[in-house]
Every structure is written in structure tokens, then in C-alpha cells.
Write a protein that holds these residues in place. Structure first.
Motif: not given
Length: 204
Positions: A101-122
């Protein structure tokens, strides 16, 4: 300790602002407050917070300046949802991986790839933490235990199934939003130990 298996999403119903300090009041899902006591630890978008007050299904948390600096909790508004997990107990099934539960940093959502029954996040992390990213390694994203699908410098991706999308806030994330990151503690310990050993040898 937490497992990274989100038990429900809570809704922020009130925010109290003070100088370098915030109090969040969160409405918990049905049944999640059963047995909860003041002082207990709850993962709140992956950040370990202590319960300060319980009134029915509404639970209060205090956020200090370091929490506000490192995490996305300071950007939450009334009506926003957060991923919740109560602290693991001895004997509980560890379905994800051990998380502090110790957060080291934040990351930005840069890319989102939608597919049937899936979601890829970069996501893109600060360069200084890129050394902790390994393909197929564990990572905590807003309190969710996930497996890294691929690594590209300081960027990494995760692939989400419909169950994860429906049970967590990642199903609603849009480009440009920030998530809390916790590195797998074992990975961090190994990397930093190797770095120290190599540094000491080069200094000889």
C-alpha cells in the motif's frame, strides 16, 4: 499487507480541505464495513490509509501532504470512485501478489487499445523507476495486482479482462489520467541490492 484484489469500489461523498491536508469520506459497498474498526488499514486506490471514523457505510480517511504529493488521491472530487481493499488477514487467499500500500509514483495513461473482451493500457512512469519494470513481472496499478505485458523504456502495458474492467476504476480510465503505482517489493529489493553490490565493486 494487501493482495491487490480489489474488493469493491467506493464513492467519495465528501472532501474536507485544509492546508496540506485532506479528509475523504467514502461510501463503502454493502458488506465492506462489517467488522471494520477505527485505525484499520484500507487500500484506497492502492494507497494504505487508516480509518479515522465510521458512520454507517461512510468511512473517513485523513490524507497528509506526502500522500497528496505522491498519489492521485488529491485530485479526487465528490462523486469519484476509488478501488478499495481491506487489509489481508493470516489465512486469507493471496489471489494477487503481496502489496504494502506504499505508492512509489504515479503513471499517466498514454495509450488505450480496445479489443473484444480485452483492454490494453499503456502507462508512462518517471524514468527513475523504469529499472523496476520487467515483462511478466508484478505491478500494482491503483491498488490492482496486475502482470506487466510488455515494457518499452519507462512505459509498460497491462491487459485487462472484463471482470477487472467491471470491478475496478480502470474500466473508466481515459487518456491523460494518472494512476498510482506500487512496484513489487521483491523486485524492488532485488534490483536495489544488485545496484548497491555493483556500485561497491566499481568503487574498489
Amino acid at each position: 499487507m494487501f493482495t491487490g484484489i480489489v474488493q469493491g469500489m467506493g464513492t467519495v461523498v465528501a472532501v474536507e480541505e485544509e492546508t496540506q491536508f485532506r479528509r475523504h469520506i467514502v461510501s463503502f459497498p454493502e458488506g465492506m464495513v462489517d467488522g471494520l474498526e477505527t485505525g484499520a488499514s484500507v487500500s484506497h486506490n492502492g494507497c494504505c490509509l487508516s480509518v479515522t471514523r465510521i458512520e454507517g457505510d461512510q468511512v473517513s480517511f485523513d490524507l497528509m501532504r506526502e500522500t497528496l504529493r505522491l498519489t492521485n488521491l488529491g485530485a479526487l472530487s465528490v462523486g469519484d470512485q476509488v478501488n478499495l481493499e481491506r487489509a489481508a488477514r493470516i489465512g486469507d487467499e493471496i489471489g494477487g501478489h503481496s502489496m504494502s500500500g506504499h505508492v512509489i509514483c504515479q503513471a499517466a495513461l498514454e495509450e488505450l487499445d480496445e479489443a473484444p473482451n480485452n483492454r490494453r493500457l499503456w502507462f508512462a512512469m518517471p524514468e527513475v523507476h523504469a529499472r523496476f519494470l520487467f515483462e511478466k513481472g508484478y505491478i500494482g496499478v491503483d491498488g490492482i495486482s496486475l502482470t506487466i505485458g510488455a515494457v518499452d523504456g519507462a512505459r509498460f502495458c497491462v491487459d485487462l479482462i472484463p471482470e477487472t474492467l467491471s470491478r475496478t476504476t480502470l474500466g473508466e480510465r481515459v487518456l491523460g489520467e494518472w494512476v498510482n503505482i506500487e512496484i513489487d517489493p521483491q523486485t524492488q529489493a532485488i534490483v536495489e541490492t544488485v545496484e548497491r553490490v555493483l556500485a561497491s565493486r566499481s568503487a574498489e
